[in-house]
Design a protein around this motif. Sequence first.
Motif, PDB file in Angstrom:
ATOM      1  N   UNK A  88       0.826  -1.218   0.000  1.00  0.00           N
ATOM      2  CA  UNK A  88       0.000   0.000   0.000  1.00  0.00           C
ATOM      3  C   UNK A  88       0.857   1.264   0.000  1.00  0.00           C
ATOM      4  N   UNK A  89       2.159   1.108   0.123  1.00  0.00           N
ATOM      5  CA  UNK A  89       3.061   2.258   0.126  1.00  0.00           C
ATOM      6  C   UNK A  89       2.965   3.008  -1.194  1.00  0.00           C
ATOM      7  N   UNK A  90       2.667   4.298  -1.111  1.00  0.00           N
ATOM      8  CA  UNK A  90       2.481   5.128  -2.314  1.00  0.00           C
ATOM      9  C   UNK A  90       2.193   6.559  -1.886  1.00  0.00           C
ATOM     10  N   UNK A  91       2.202   7.447  -2.856  1.00  0.00           N
ATOM     11  CA  UNK A  91       1.643   8.780  -2.659  1.00  0.00           C
ATOM     12  C   UNK A  91       0.166   8.690  -3.021  1.00  0.00           C
ATOM     13  N   UNK A  92      -0.681   9.129  -2.115  1.00  0.00           N
ATOM     14  CA  UNK A  92      -2.129   9.063  -2.304  1.00  0.00           C
ATOM     15  C   UNK A  92      -2.653  10.448  -2.691  1.00  0.00           C
ATOM     16  N   UNK A  93      -3.479  10.477  -3.718  1.00  0.00           N
ATOM     17  CA  UNK A  93      -4.049  11.718  -4.243  1.00  0.00           C
ATOM     18  C   UNK A  93      -5.568  11.638  -4.228  1.00  0.00           C
ATOM     19  N   UNK A  94      -6.197  12.701  -3.780  1.00  0.00           N
ATOM     20  CA  UNK A  94      -7.642  12.760  -3.966  1.00  0.00           C
ATOM     21  C   UNK A  94      -7.927  13.554  -5.234  1.00  0.00           C
ATOM     22  N   UNK A  95      -9.135  13.384  -5.740  1.00  0.00           N
ATOM     23  CA  UNK A  95      -9.507  14.046  -6.978  1.00  0.00           C
ATOM     24  C   UNK A  95     -11.017  14.198  -7.078  1.00  0.00           C
ATOM     25  N   UNK A 105     -14.968   2.483 -13.459  1.00  0.00           N
ATOM     26  CA  UNK A 105     -13.734   3.236 -13.699  1.00  0.00           C
ATOM     27  C   UNK A 105     -14.026   4.728 -13.591  1.00  0.00           C
ATOM     28  N   UNK A 106     -13.002   5.469 -13.191  1.00  0.00           N
ATOM     29  CA  UNK A 106     -13.192   6.891 -12.935  1.00  0.00           C
ATOM     30  C   UNK A 106     -11.988   7.676 -13.413  1.00  0.00           C
ATOM     31  N   UNK A 107     -12.246   8.911 -13.807  1.00  0.00           N
ATOM     32  CA  UNK A 107     -11.214   9.815 -14.305  1.00  0.00           C
ATOM     33  C   UNK A 107     -11.121  10.997 -13.367  1.00  0.00           C
ATOM     34  N   UNK A 108      -9.897  11.340 -12.973  1.00  0.00           N
ATOM     35  CA  UNK A 108      -9.696  12.493 -12.112  1.00  0.00           C
ATOM     36  C   UNK A 108      -9.513  13.751 -12.930  1.00  0.00           C
ATOM     37  N   UNK A 109     -10.279  14.784 -12.591  1.00  0.00           N
ATOM     38  CA  UNK A 109     -10.210  16.037 -13.327  1.00  0.00           C
ATOM     39  C   UNK A 109      -9.518  17.150 -12.559  1.00  0.00           C
ATOM     40  N   UNK A 110      -9.417  16.999 -11.257  1.00  0.00           N
ATOM     41  CA  UNK A 110      -8.865  18.052 -10.409  1.00  0.00           C
ATOM     42  C   UNK A 110      -8.207  17.332  -9.237  1.00  0.00           C
ATOM     43  N   UNK A 111      -6.911  17.599  -9.008  1.00  0.00           N
ATOM     44  CA  UNK A 111      -6.135  16.770  -8.089  1.00  0.00           C
ATOM     45  C   UNK A 111      -5.626  17.537  -6.872  1.00  0.00           C
ATOM     46  N   UNK A 112      -5.517  16.812  -5.752  1.00  0.00           N
ATOM     47  CA  UNK A 112      -4.798  17.323  -4.605  1.00  0.00           C
ATOM     48  C   UNK A 112      -3.302  17.173  -4.825  1.00  0.00           C
TER      49      UNK A 112
END
Length: 121
Positions: A88-95, A105-112
């Motif tokens: 699970x080690x990673x950089x986690x981003x919300x979007x 499936x989902x596409x991120x349009x705006x990221x943290x």
Amino acid sequence: QVQLVDSGGGLVQPGDSLRLSCEASERTFSRMGWFRQAPGKEREFVADISWTGGSTYYADSVKGRFTISRDNAKNTVYLQMDSLKPEDTAVYYCAITRPGPRRGTFIGDNWGQGTQVTVSS
């Protein structure tokens, strides 16, 4: 444009828990999700939630261990991560997300900006 601020990452041991937060600068009447990117790998989908919270999706690798939720009064989305594993080690981003071409499936349009999660003994 809505600004997203991710927080809550850290260094934990296998089996531990963490809760990530993503605060938006304003209310987003949209789906939101979490993605992650491990070193040397492509960014991958983790979890997604609808505006009402009534619809959630998870990657198979985290199903049963991670829980996505949101508090619209606080403009915040959470990712509760239990039984963490080294993988699970990673950089986690919300979007802010929208549905992708295939169901689930989902596409991120705006990221943290991302928050680092490291699981190691």
